[in-house]
Design a protein around this motif. Structure first.
Motif, PDB file in Angstrom:
ATOM      1  N   SER A   1      -4.492  -0.727 -16.297  1.00 14.11           N
ATOM      2  CA  SER A   1      -5.860  -0.860 -15.810  1.00 14.11           C
ATOM      3  C   SER A   1      -5.934  -0.802 -14.292  1.00 14.11           C
ATOM      4  N   ILE A   2      -4.839  -1.147 -13.592  1.00 17.02           N
ATOM      5  CA  ILE A   2      -4.907  -1.058 -12.137  1.00 17.02           C
ATOM      6  C   ILE A   2      -3.987   0.020 -11.583  1.00 17.02           C
ATOM      7  N   SER A   3      -3.334   0.807 -12.460  1.00 16.60           N
ATOM      8  CA  SER A   3      -2.389   1.776 -11.916  1.00 16.60           C
ATOM      9  C   SER A   3      -3.062   3.113 -11.587  1.00 16.60           C
ATOM     10  N   ASP A   4      -4.346   3.261 -11.911  1.00 14.15           N
ATOM     11  CA  ASP A   4      -5.078   4.452 -11.492  1.00 14.15           C
ATOM     12  C   ASP A   4      -5.559   4.249 -10.054  1.00 14.15           C
ATOM     13  N   PRO A   5      -5.174   5.165  -9.142  1.00 11.85           N
ATOM     14  CA  PRO A   5      -5.475   4.944  -7.719  1.00 11.85           C
ATOM     15  C   PRO A   5      -6.959   4.722  -7.416  1.00 11.85           C
TER      16      PRO A   5
ATOM     17  N   SER B   1      -0.106  -2.042   1.744  1.00  9.75           N
ATOM     18  CA  SER B   1       1.252  -1.816   1.238  1.00  9.75           C
ATOM     19  C   SER B   1       1.418  -2.484  -0.124  1.00  9.75           C
ATOM     20  N   PHE B   2       0.888  -3.706  -0.237  1.00  8.38           N
ATOM     21  CA  PHE B   2       1.007  -4.436  -1.497  1.00  8.38           C
ATOM     22  C   PHE B   2       0.358  -3.643  -2.634  1.00  8.38           C
ATOM     23  N   VAL B   3      -0.884  -3.185  -2.399  1.00 12.77           N
ATOM     24  CA  VAL B   3      -1.605  -2.441  -3.429  1.00 12.77           C
ATOM     25  C   VAL B   3      -0.877  -1.133  -3.743  1.00 12.77           C
ATOM     26  N   SER B   4      -0.394  -0.438  -2.680  1.00 17.77           N
ATOM     27  CA  SER B   4       0.274   0.835  -2.908  1.00 17.77           C
ATOM     28  C   SER B   4       1.528   0.660  -3.758  1.00 17.77           C
ATOM     29  N   VAL B   5       2.299  -0.387  -3.455  1.00 17.41           N
ATOM     30  CA  VAL B   5       3.498  -0.612  -4.255  1.00 17.41           C
ATOM     31  C   VAL B   5       3.113  -0.860  -5.712  1.00 17.41           C
ATOM     32  N   ALA B   6       2.050  -1.667  -5.927  1.00 19.47           N
ATOM     33  CA  ALA B   6       1.630  -1.958  -7.304  1.00 19.47           C
ATOM     34  C   ALA B   6       1.235  -0.673  -8.033  1.00 19.47           C
ATOM     35  N   ILE B   7       0.589   0.266  -7.309  1.00 21.26           N
ATOM     36  CA  ILE B   7       0.119   1.477  -7.984  1.00 21.26           C
ATOM     37  C   ILE B   7       1.221   2.528  -8.084  1.00 21.26           C
ATOM     38  N   PHE B   8       1.891   2.799  -6.937  1.00 21.17           N
ATOM     39  CA  PHE B   8       2.776   3.966  -6.897  1.00 21.17           C
ATOM     40  C   PHE B   8       4.235   3.648  -7.204  1.00 21.17           C
TER      41      PHE B   8
END
Lengths: 102, 554
Positions: free
Chosen positions: B261-265, A38-45
């Motif tokens: 740099s980290i926003s690409d899945p 969830s943490f990573v997903s929030v950071a990305i999406f």
């Protein structure tokens, strides 16, 4: 295979140990993974949610504080597992071994 | 033995002395600081103390078990500190604070990934590793599989990880020491290499562990003090600190958003996988689990280690935010272009001078150096044990090597690794450290981890599957790095990368796991039957610790 191993494998206490410990370890792993994903997903999406000010006004953003909390949470989870494994599970393992070898 | 140790220690002091003299003689070099006497004095004190420790450990290191695992007599708390010590490398300390200083919250993405791997290691691997293995993780990976192939694969997996990590550490050490102490790069690299060889060849795991513990305590207390001294400038208000950081950073509010740099899945998933699974494949970390007497202490080690690591990363991130205001706005630490003197990784070092003066700067510099020294020692020991225990004793001698020759081979391997590390450190002076570390983590996650993990949990894994799948992980990881942006474009100078992503663990781990699965289920050989038949016995031992190698009384 050593006969003792066969006996242990068939011992209900061993089966109980394995199934209980696996259930516990898998549950905890899933929780940790879910939190991390969830943490990573929030950071990305949803970077907007990640960088939202904490409580609406703070200079600290939600993502940063949650990140720190996850690090503390990781420590707590290792504590929970260690306490139960070093107590209950080790006791079961000792009984399973003693019961079959003696 | 002891006399040889003191002779080499004396020779080393002479080398260091001449290095200092040479460093002082060249004053024109702008990239180098003037000789920092306080830092050097503190560092020499650390070296003297650890050499004393090594002499003590050397007297207790008699058997191969002493040498590889300190006789299995380390307590969970001590091992937890040592694991944290192994894990908190200079790259983590300076790199994370530098990343936060430069980009803001991106650093947290890394620290969370590095921390959450630990609970998973505990739930899945730690106690089983302790129950099955004796000296190296290859003991576990090859427990029921054919020794020759799987040991060789694991040993090479371990060695490649160790060498990439070593190069990164050596280059980092050389640069750092050049900057902090005003020592020549070459002298710095040689000094680190020689000290590492002394600790490991004479003191084995016992000395390496205590060097690691000493360093962990110094680093944790040093960083705590650094954060407290820094927060004092903001009246101990984290709120004021963060507000000042936003006001003073060139990107302002943008430091609170994850950067592109980290926003690409794909990149983020690969990075997350490598950060999480990497530690479970790092040979010097895995080896630490054999230094404790039983599974109980192995669990406790992870518990303490996770606490120390989580705490340390919070400090490292905070140090980065403190530095944005206290260092980033002070022209004394910036060059004409407004960049940090000595490069982005120097944020924490400059901060220590700003908040604590020369003495504290000296202390933090010495701690950073000690950090590198401790990490390279752990790496060298695990690399040497892959050579002596896995390749020499098991593959070449088929288990018929005596304790004494095995230890001798291990010591020779340490010397060879030390010389190699020095040579490569000199060759790669201008290489990017971060890419080497990422390669080491990626290889650990896509070669060592899949083989180890499936050998413990998947009863149908066969020798052929593990061997081919492991190699697939190895080649795909190396392929992705060579054809990717970091090597194909930055090093080889081509226009566009054939493999477009900088992070690759998603692909190489899929290759490894897929390869192991496919070549195991299609394996109809006689060996495959043996591999599967060995699982129940392994299972009982891995779950209960029955028959596990115990501690050796001194």
């Amino acid at each position: 295979m050593v006969p003792a191993h066969e006996k242990i494998l068939a011992d209900p206490r061993f089966k109980q140990l394995v199934s209980r410990r696996n259930r516990f370890a898998i549950t905890l792993s899933v929780i940790v993974l879910a939190v991390y994903i969830s943490f990573v997903s929030v950071a990305i999406f949803n970077p907007a949610l990640f960088s939202m000010p904490l409580m609406g006004t703070s200079a600290w953003c939600v993502g940063l504080v949650v990140g720190f909390c996850i690090q503390a949470f990781a420590f707590v989870m290792t504590g929970i597992y260690t306490a139960r494994a070093n107590g209950q599970f080790d006791r079961l393992a000792r009984e399973a071994i003693r019961g079959t070898i003696a | 033995m002891i006399r040889v140790f003191f002779l080499s220690a004396a020779a080393l002091v002479a080398i260091a002395g001449s290095g200092l003299a040479a460093g002082g003689a060249i004053d024109g070099d702008v990239t180098k600081r003037s000789v920092n006497v306080i830092a050097i004095a503190m560092f020499l004190f650390f070296v003297a103390a650890t050499l004393g420790l090594t002499a003590w450990a050397a007297r207790r290191t008699k058997s191969a078990s002493d040498f590889y695992t300190a006789g299995g007599g380390i307590t969970g708390f001590q091992n937890g500190l040592a694991i944290a010590g192994d894990y908190m490398s200079a790259a983590a300390f300076l790199g994370v604070s530098g990343m936060v200083f430069g980009k803001g919250v991106d650093g947290v993405f890394y620290t969370v990934g590095w921390t959450v791997g630990w609970p998973l290691i505990l739930f899945m691997i730690a106690e089983r590793l302790r129950n099955l293995g004796r000296f190296t993780f290859a003991d576990v990976a090859s427990f029921r599989l054919e020794q020759t192939r799987i040991r060789t694969l694991s040993a090479f997996g371990a060695l490649t990880v160790v060498i990439f990590y070593l190069i990164a550490q050596m280059v980092g050490a050389g640069k750092l020491i050049q900057l902090l102490f005003g020592l020549e790069y070459a002298y710095a690299v040689i000094l680190v290499g020689v000290l590492m060889m002394l600790y490991v060849t004479f003191g084995g795991m016992l000395a390496t562990t205590w060097v690691q513990i000493t360093k962990a305590v110094l680093l944790l207390s040093g960083c705590t003090l650094l954060v407290l001294l820094g927060l004092k400038h903001f009246g101990f208000s984290p709120e004021a600190m963060m507000q000042a950081a936003i006001d003073n950073h060139a990107a302002h509010e943008a430091i609170l958003s994850p950067s592109s740099s980290i926003s690409d899945p794909i990149t983020a998933i690969s990075l997350a996988l490598a950060l999480m699974c990497g530690p479970a494949g790092l040979p010097h970390i895995l080896m630490r689990f054999f230094t404790v007497p039983d599974a109980k202490e192995a669990r406790k080690s992870v518990f303490y280690a996770t606490g120390f690591i989580g705490y340390f990363f919070m400090l490292a991130v905070t140090i980065g935010f403190l530095a944005i205001t206290l260092v980033g706005t002070n022209p004394a630490y910036l060059d004409e272009a407004g960049k940090l003197l000595g490069g982005g990784n120097m944020a924490a070092i400059h901060l220590s001078g700003e908040v604590g003066g020369d003495v504290f700067l000296g202390f933090i510099s010495a701690v950073a150096f000690a950090t590198i020294l401790a990490v390279v020692s752990g790496l060298a020991l695990s690399g040497a044990s892959a050579v002596s225990h896995d390749l020499y004793a098991r593959v070449i001698k088929k288990g018929r090597a005596s304790d004494k020759t095995e230890m001798m081979v291990s010591r020779m391997a340490t010397l060879v690794l030390g010389v190699l590390a020095i040579a490569l450190g000199l060759v790669f002076e201008n290489q990017n450290i971060a890419f080497m570390v990422s390669l080491a983590f990626g290889l650990a996650a896509s070669v060592n981890f899949p083989v180890l993990f499936l050998s413990i949990f998947w009863k149908n894994m066969t020798t052929r599957g593990a061997f081919i799948g492991g190699l697939m992980g190895l080649f795909s990881a190396v392929g992705c790095v060579v054809l990717g942006p970091t090597v194909w474009v930055n090093v080889l100078g081509f226009e566009t990368a054939i493999f477009p992503w900088e992070q690759y663990a998603l692909f190489s781990m899929t290759a490894a796991f897929g390869g192991i699965w496919f070549f195991s289920v299609t394996d109809r050989s006689e060996r495959a039957k043996l591999d599967k038949a060995g699982f129940p016995a392994q299972f009982v031992r891995s779950e209960t610790g029955l028959g596990a190698a115990g501690a050796v009384a001194h």
